[in-house]
Design a protein around this motif. Sequence first.
Motif, short mmCIF file in Angstrom:
data_model
loop_
_atom_site.label_atom_id
_atom_site.label_comp_id
_atom_site.label_asym_id
_atom_site.label_seq_id
_atom_site.Cartn_x
_atom_site.Cartn_y
_atom_site.Cartn_z
N LEU A 193 -65.14 -63.83 -17.46
CA LEU A 193 -63.97 -64.71 -17.50
C LEU A 193 -63.79 -65.44 -16.17
CD1 LEU A 193 -61.43 -65.77 -18.90
CD2 LEU A 193 -60.24 -63.70 -18.11
N VAL A 194 -64.10 -64.76 -15.07
CA VAL A 194 -63.97 -65.37 -13.75
C VAL A 194 -64.92 -66.56 -13.64
CG1 VAL A 194 -64.22 -65.00 -11.27
CG2 VAL A 194 -63.25 -63.19 -12.73
N LEU A 195 -66.15 -66.35 -14.08
CA LEU A 195 -67.12 -67.44 -14.03
C LEU A 195 -66.69 -68.60 -14.93
CD1 LEU A 195 -69.79 -68.73 -13.22
CD2 LEU A 195 -70.90 -67.42 -15.04
N GLY A 196 -66.16 -68.27 -16.10
CA GLY A 196 -65.72 -69.32 -17.02
C GLY A 196 -64.66 -70.21 -16.41
N ARG A 197 -63.71 -69.60 -15.73
CA ARG A 197 -62.66 -70.40 -15.08
C ARG A 197 -63.20 -71.16 -13.87
NH1 ARG A 197 -57.67 -65.95 -15.41
NH2 ARG A 197 -57.24 -66.29 -17.63
N LEU A 198 -64.09 -70.51 -13.12
CA LEU A 198 -64.64 -71.18 -11.94
C LEU A 198 -65.50 -72.38 -12.34
CD1 LEU A 198 -64.85 -70.90 -8.80
CD2 LEU A 198 -67.09 -69.87 -9.21
N SER A 199 -66.26 -72.25 -13.41
CA SER A 199 -67.16 -73.34 -13.81
C SER A 199 -66.40 -74.61 -14.14
CB SER A 199 -68.03 -72.91 -14.99
OG SER A 199 -67.24 -72.68 -16.14
N GLN A 200 -65.17 -74.47 -14.63
CA GLN A 200 -64.33 -75.65 -14.87
C GLN A 200 -63.74 -76.18 -13.57
OE1 GLN A 200 -61.63 -74.01 -17.90
NE2 GLN A 200 -62.57 -75.42 -19.36
N ALA A 201 -63.29 -75.26 -12.71
CA ALA A 201 -62.68 -75.67 -11.44
C ALA A 201 -63.68 -76.40 -10.54
CB ALA A 201 -62.12 -74.45 -10.72
N VAL A 202 -64.94 -75.99 -10.62
CA VAL A 202 -65.99 -76.61 -9.80
C VAL A 202 -65.99 -78.12 -9.98
CG1 VAL A 202 -68.50 -76.96 -9.74
CG2 VAL A 202 -67.57 -74.66 -9.50
N TYR A 203 -65.88 -78.58 -11.21
CA TYR A 203 -65.93 -80.01 -11.47
C TYR A 203 -64.69 -80.72 -10.93
CZ TYR A 203 -70.19 -79.92 -14.23
OH TYR A 203 -71.50 -79.81 -14.62
N ALA A 204 -63.56 -80.05 -10.97
CA ALA A 204 -62.32 -80.68 -10.50
C ALA A 204 -62.35 -80.89 -8.99
CB ALA A 204 -61.12 -79.82 -10.89
N TRP A 205 -62.66 -79.82 -8.22
CA TRP A 205 -62.60 -80.02 -6.77
C TRP A 205 -63.80 -80.76 -6.22
CZ3 TRP A 205 -66.30 -76.33 -5.64
CH2 TRP A 205 -66.19 -75.06 -6.19
N THR A 206 -64.92 -80.77 -6.93
CA THR A 206 -66.04 -81.60 -6.48
C THR A 206 -65.74 -83.08 -6.72
OG1 THR A 206 -67.59 -79.79 -6.97
CG2 THR A 206 -68.53 -81.97 -6.63
N ALA A 207 -65.07 -83.37 -7.81
CA ALA A 207 -64.67 -84.75 -8.07
C ALA A 207 -63.70 -85.24 -6.99
CB ALA A 207 -64.03 -84.87 -9.45
N ALA A 208 -62.86 -84.34 -6.51
CA ALA A 208 -61.85 -84.72 -5.52
C ALA A 208 -62.46 -84.95 -4.14
CB ALA A 208 -60.78 -83.64 -5.43
N HIS A 209 -63.50 -84.19 -3.79
CA HIS A 209 -64.05 -84.26 -2.44
C HIS A 209 -65.39 -84.97 -2.36
CE1 HIS A 209 -61.02 -81.72 -0.52
NE2 HIS A 209 -61.04 -80.97 -1.61
N GLY A 210 -66.02 -85.30 -3.49
CA GLY A 210 -67.35 -85.87 -3.47
C GLY A 210 -68.40 -84.78 -3.34
N GLY A 211 -69.66 -85.21 -3.25
CA GLY A 211 -70.73 -84.23 -3.20
C GLY A 211 -71.05 -83.71 -4.58
N VAL A 212 -71.80 -82.61 -4.63
CA VAL A 212 -72.17 -81.98 -5.90
C VAL A 212 -72.07 -80.47 -5.77
CG1 VAL A 212 -73.68 -83.84 -6.74
CG2 VAL A 212 -74.62 -82.05 -5.26
#
Length: 421
Positions: free
Chosen positions: A237-256
């Motif tokens: 469940l932790v990974l499931g939530r993190l995998s969604q959050a990854v896209y949000a904060w990467t979109a905010a800061h740039g990079g990949v």
Amino acid sequence: MLDPQRTISALRELQRRTGDAQGAQRVAYTAPWHAARGFLTAQLAELPVTVDTDPAGNLWATLPGASDQELWIGGHLDSVPNGGWLDGCLNVFAGLEVLRRLSEQYDGRPPVTVRLVDWADEEGRFGHSLYGSSAVSGHLDPQRAATLTDREGVTMRDALAGIGVDLQHALKAGTQRQKAVAYIELHIEQGPVLERQNLPLGAVLGTCGVERHRVTVTGRAAHAGSTPMDARQDALLVLGRLSQAVYAWTAAHGGVSTIGSVTTTPGIPTSVVETCTFTLDQRHLDPAGLAALWDHAQRDLAQFSADAGCTFAVSPLFQIEPVPFHPALIGACEQAILDVTPQAARLPSGPLHDAAEVARAGIPTVMLFVQSLGGLSHNAAEDTLDAHLDLSVRALDRLAERTITWIRAAERHGARIPAAP
């Protein structure tokens, strides 16, 4: 005379010898990798070069020049499993063609010494990318590297011992740097930028910094049928939530940011996941942006683990800061591109390359990118138009000649590195 078609033919023959229907199989230190080096050394035997292997396992072909100042041209023959036919090996065989041209034009003695290097294990079979070049740059940690394993549990130490390399002596390869004054590297882009711009070639500004970690989340195994959803400590469940959050904060800061490998235990259909281990790879050209990505990851891991009743542990796999290339050589690269085609782009590199380690060692460095169809790499679909490959070999040759002129200008003025090419 320079013959880019000879490079293309050699690359196709290399794929025939070391690949299959799933792609290139030149994983470092395996039989196909040895076959690739044998194919290269057979062609080097036709040139007035000396060939040797350094204490880290990098292969060097040296064409002595009128000056002992060295221009390096680099690449790597190793591939990821099921990799593409161009990644890394284009650099080596294009460099071989440049050596041929220089040897012919200058009767075996160019104005400066030119060295072609096949870096060992650029791809990171053991999770440590740029192994061979990091040994030469001095940034390799042999003690930590010795503990790393590949997917089958083989240690880096044992794999290197199998080719006669003692990992504890790998840093002795740093002596190669003594007379190096410039490094150039051709590579497929491995991304879609040049194709989107409808341009065949680009000069590379530098490589993105990388934070790569292995994360293990620990919960509690429980019966899948009898454990209510609100009573679970589910590590997945932790990974499931993190995998969604990854896209949000990467979109905010740039990079990949990429979660690239996941394993769970007990790993059966009838149990809640007790441990979930995964890798997180983050890249950014700006140091502050890279730091922001990793800060977000750590905060979210702590929050999501606490919410799920789990704990987590992080172990670093690889880290490198953003590495800008030499401004004068970027300009020389751009001019070399314009020597063979009407337009040139400037772009950063998201993927890591050995050029980054060379630049970190203080050697002026630049990379030349050639367009990748569909931006694809690290799979059998990786491809580049033959016409663009031809242009890339010609541009690399022009870049080598411009860099030689740059080095000679420095010598005439009693300086190691001039201000401009």
